[in-house]
Design a protein around this motif. Structure first.
Motif, PDB file in Angstrom:
ATOM      1  N   VAL A   1       0.852  -1.195   0.000  1.00 17.39           N
ATOM      2  CA  VAL A   1       0.000   0.000   0.000  1.00 17.39           C
ATOM      3  C   VAL A   1       0.879   1.234   0.000  1.00 17.39           C
ATOM      4  O   VAL A   1       1.839   1.334   0.776  1.00 17.39           O
ATOM      5  CB  VAL A   1      -0.927   0.008   1.235  1.00 17.39           C
ATOM      6  N   LEU A   2       0.542   2.182  -0.864  1.00 14.63           N
ATOM      7  CA  LEU A   2       1.228   3.483  -0.903  1.00 14.63           C
ATOM      8  C   LEU A   2       0.266   4.532  -0.377  1.00 14.63           C
ATOM      9  O   LEU A   2      -0.821   4.722  -0.927  1.00 14.63           O
ATOM     10  CB  LEU A   2       1.653   3.839  -2.336  1.00 14.63           C
ATOM     11  N   LYS A   3       0.676   5.225   0.698  1.00 11.30           N
ATOM     12  CA  LYS A   3      -0.148   6.305   1.250  1.00 11.30           C
ATOM     13  C   LYS A   3       0.558   7.627   0.994  1.00 11.30           C
ATOM     14  O   LYS A   3       1.655   7.864   1.498  1.00 11.30           O
ATOM     15  CB  LYS A   3      -0.385   6.096   2.746  1.00 11.30           C
ATOM     16  N   GLU A   4      -0.090   8.474   0.241  1.00 11.23           N
ATOM     17  CA  GLU A   4       0.512   9.735  -0.183  1.00 11.23           C
ATOM     18  C   GLU A   4       0.352  10.810   0.887  1.00 11.23           C
ATOM     19  O   GLU A   4      -0.683  10.922   1.534  1.00 11.23           O
ATOM     20  CB  GLU A   4      -0.151  10.190  -1.480  1.00 11.23           C
ATOM     21  N   PHE A   5       1.392  11.612   1.049  1.00 11.43           N
ATOM     22  CA  PHE A   5       1.322  12.809   1.875  1.00 11.43           C
ATOM     23  C   PHE A   5       1.693  13.985   0.987  1.00 11.43           C
ATOM     24  O   PHE A   5       2.852  14.157   0.616  1.00 11.43           O
ATOM     25  CB  PHE A   5       2.278  12.694   3.060  1.00 11.43           C
TER      26      PHE A   5
END
Length: 467
Positions: A45-49
Motif C-alpha cells: 500500500v502506498l499512502k501519499e502525503f
C-alpha cells in the motif's frame, strides 16, 4: 483534498512500485494498491502525503516532522499491524510528494462486513479480545492510534484475525507539520466524527483511553448497524445505545465506562478492559435490536412504588420500578393470578419484566434475561409461609450480580444450578436451618455469601466446560 493528480493504473513510482488501483483519498493525498517489483510483485500500500504548501523551506520542515512520526510507526512490530516498509519521496507533476509504503492486508474491513450483517455480542467480545492486546502494545510504545473505526479494522483472510490499519498519528504529524511550516492551521478531523472522544476533537489531545473510547463506539456500531450519532443523545449529552441493543450487564458496564466523557473516568489501559471481558457463548449472529422502542412506563400511575412479587419462600423481593429504571425493556402485560391459596396475591401489573431474585430453585434474574409470556402457569408447590411485608429493596449492584449469575448459568446450560448452590450454602451455614433469606439489611452478608458460592461454582463449571 490534495492538488496532486492520481497515479494511473499500470504506472510505476520510482521504477519500483507498479500501481494496481486507487484504494481511497483523503485530506493529505491518495492511497494506492501497488506491486513491489523488487519483491516479486508482492502487493503493498502506498499512502501519499501531499500537503497544500508552497516553498522548499516549508516543505522541508513538513517533511522533517512527518518523517519523525513515520519513524515511530516504523518501529512498531506486531502481527496485527501492517509492516511499515519505507518513506518514499517522489516528484509528481513538478511537486514533491511523500509516500508511506506498508504491507497490504488482504481481507475486508469491518465496515464492509457491517454492510452485510450486524455482529453478535459473542463476536464483538471476541473482536475485543483479539484487538485489545494490539492496543496494549502500541500504547506501551507511546503511540495512540487516534482513528479506530470499522473502516480501520480489517478482518484478514489468511487467519481471520483483526488487523489495525491507518494510524491517525500520521495525520496529526502532517497537520502539525503544515502548521509549523506555514503558521496556518489546516482544518482536519483527527479521528472520525462520532468515534473520536471529546478531548481529541476539541483539544487535539489523545491518550490510551481515547482509543478505548473509539473502540467502544466501534463495538456499538457493529452491534446495531447504526451510526454513532444515532446512538448518542446530543440534547442530554449521553449515550442512549440501550434503546437499540440488548447486551449482558457486564459488557454494558464495560462499554459505559469506556465511553465516559472525561478521559480520567475511563479505563486507563487496554489490559484493564481485557481482564474484565465476559465469557459470551451467543451463537446468534444477529443482535437483539429494537429500532423503535416503546416508552417504558411504571404501570399503575396511582401507585407511587410498584408492588413487588415474591416466589417460593426462599426469595428476595425485587422492586419492579427499580428494575425498569435499570433495564428499560419492552413492556409486557403480565396478569398474575392468585397463587397457592390466599398467601400469594398480586393484582395485574404492567411491568417491564418481573424479576424475582433469590436463593432457591425458583430464582429468576434481572429483566430481559428471561422472555416472559403473557400468561404464566406455575408448578404445584407446597404451601409456604408469607414473607415479611417490608419496603426493602436490593441495590443496583446486587441486582446486576444476580443477573450475571443467571446469565452465566444459562450460558452453561446447567440443570438444577440454583438447588446445587442452595445445598452448598446451607451446608456452610447450618445455623440458618434452611430459612429463607430476605432483602432486610441483616441478611445482606448472607446474600453476598450465597452469591460468592454461586460464582465459585460457575467458575468451576466453566473451567470443566472449557477442557
Amino acid at each position: 483534498m490534495s492538488n496532486s493528480s492520481p497515479l494511473t493504473v499500470g504506472s510505476k513510482l520510482e521504477n519500483r512500485y507498479e500501481i494496481v488501483r486507487e484504494l481511497g483519498q483523503g485530506g493529505f493525498g491518495r492511497t494506492y494498491l501497488a506491486r513491489d517489483i523488487n519483491r516479486y510483485l508482492e502487493p503493498c500500500v502506498l499512502k501519499e502525503f501531499a500537503p497544500q504548501i508552497q516553498g522548499a523551506n516549508e516543505l522541508q520542515k513538513a517533511e522533517e516532522l512527518f518523517e519523525r512520526e513515520a519513524s515511530v510507526l516504523y518501529k512498531l512490530q506486531h502481527s496485527q499491524i501492517p509492516n511499515f516498509r519505507e518513506l518514499l519521496r517522489s516528484q509528481l507533476n513538478g511537486k514533491q510528494s511523500l509516500f508511506l509504503v506498508q504491507d497490504y492486508i488482504e481481507g475486508e474491513s469491518y465496515a464492509q462486513i457491517l454492510k452485510q450483517r450486524c455482529l453478535s455480542e459473542a463476536e464483538v467480545v471476541e473482536l475485543q479480545r483479539q484487538i485489545l492486546p494490539v492496543l496494549e502494545y502500541i500504547h506501551s510504545q507511546g503511540v495512540v492510534h487516534r482513528d479506530i473505526s470499522p473502516e480501520n479494522l480489517m478482518l484478514r483472510n489468511a487467519d481471520k484475525m483483526p488487523v489495525l490499519i491507518d494510524f491517525g498519528g500520521v495525520k496529526k504529524a502532517a497537520t502539525t507539520a503544515v502548521y509549523k511550516a506555514t503558521g496556518r492551521a489546516l482544518v482536519t478531523l483527527l479521528g472520525k466524527e462520532g468515534y473520536a472522544p471529546p478531548e481529541q476533537i476539541r483539544q487535539g489531545k489523545a491518550f490510551p483511553s481515547s482509543d478505548l473510547y473509539a473502540l467502544a463506539v466501534t463495538v456499538l456500531v457493529l452491534l446495531s448497524g447504526k451510526e454513532p450519532k444515532e446512538l448518542y443523545d446530543n440534547s442530554k449529552a449521553v449515550w442512549c445505545w440501550r434503546q437499540y441493543i440488548s447486551l449482558s450487564p457486564e459488557l454494558g458496564r464495560i462499554l459505559d465506562k469506556c465511553l465516559a466523557y472525561r478521559a480520567s473516568d475511563r479505563y486507563q489501559s487496554a489490559r484493564e478492559v481485557l481482564q474484565l471481558l465476559p465469557t459470551v457463548t451467543n451463537a446468534n449472529p444477529q443482535p437483539i435490536v429494537n429500532p423503535n422502542p416503546p416508552p417504558v412506563t411504571a404501570g399503575n400511575p396511582n401507585i407511587s412504588q410498584m408492588q413487588t412479587l415474591n416466589f417460593v419462600g426462599r426469595s428476595w423481593k425485587t422492586n419492579v420500578t427499580q428494575v425498569i429504571a435499570n433495564v428499560g425493556k419492552t413492556i409486557v402485560n403480565l396478569p398474575v393470578k392468585k397463587l397457592w391459596g390466599d398467601k400469594f396475591l398480586v393484582n395485574s401489573l404492567k411491568v417491564s419484566a418481573v424479576v424475582v431474585v433469590g436463593v432457591g430453585a425458583w430464582n429468576f434474574a434481572q429483566a430481559g434475561l428471561l422472555k416472559l409470556p403473557t400468561k404464566i402457569s406455575f408448578p404445584n408447590l407446597p404451601n409456604l409461609p408469607n414473607l415479611p411485608n417490608d419496603d426493602a429493596t436490593l441495590s443496583k449492584t446486587e441486582l446486576e450480580r444476580q443477573a450475571e449469575i443467571m446469565r452465566r448459568s444459562k450460558a452453561l446450560g446447567v440443570r438444577n444450578f440454583y438447588p446445587q448452590v442452595d445445598r452448598l450454602f446451607y451446608a456452610k451455614y447450618p445455623q440458618l436451618k434452611g430459612r429463607a433469606l430476605t432483602e432486610k439489611p441483616e441478611d445482606a452478608k448472607y446474600r453476598q455469601r450465597w452469591c460468592d458460592i454461586a460464582e465459585e461454582l460457575l467458575e468451576q463449571l466453566e473451567r470443566e466446560n472449557s477442557i
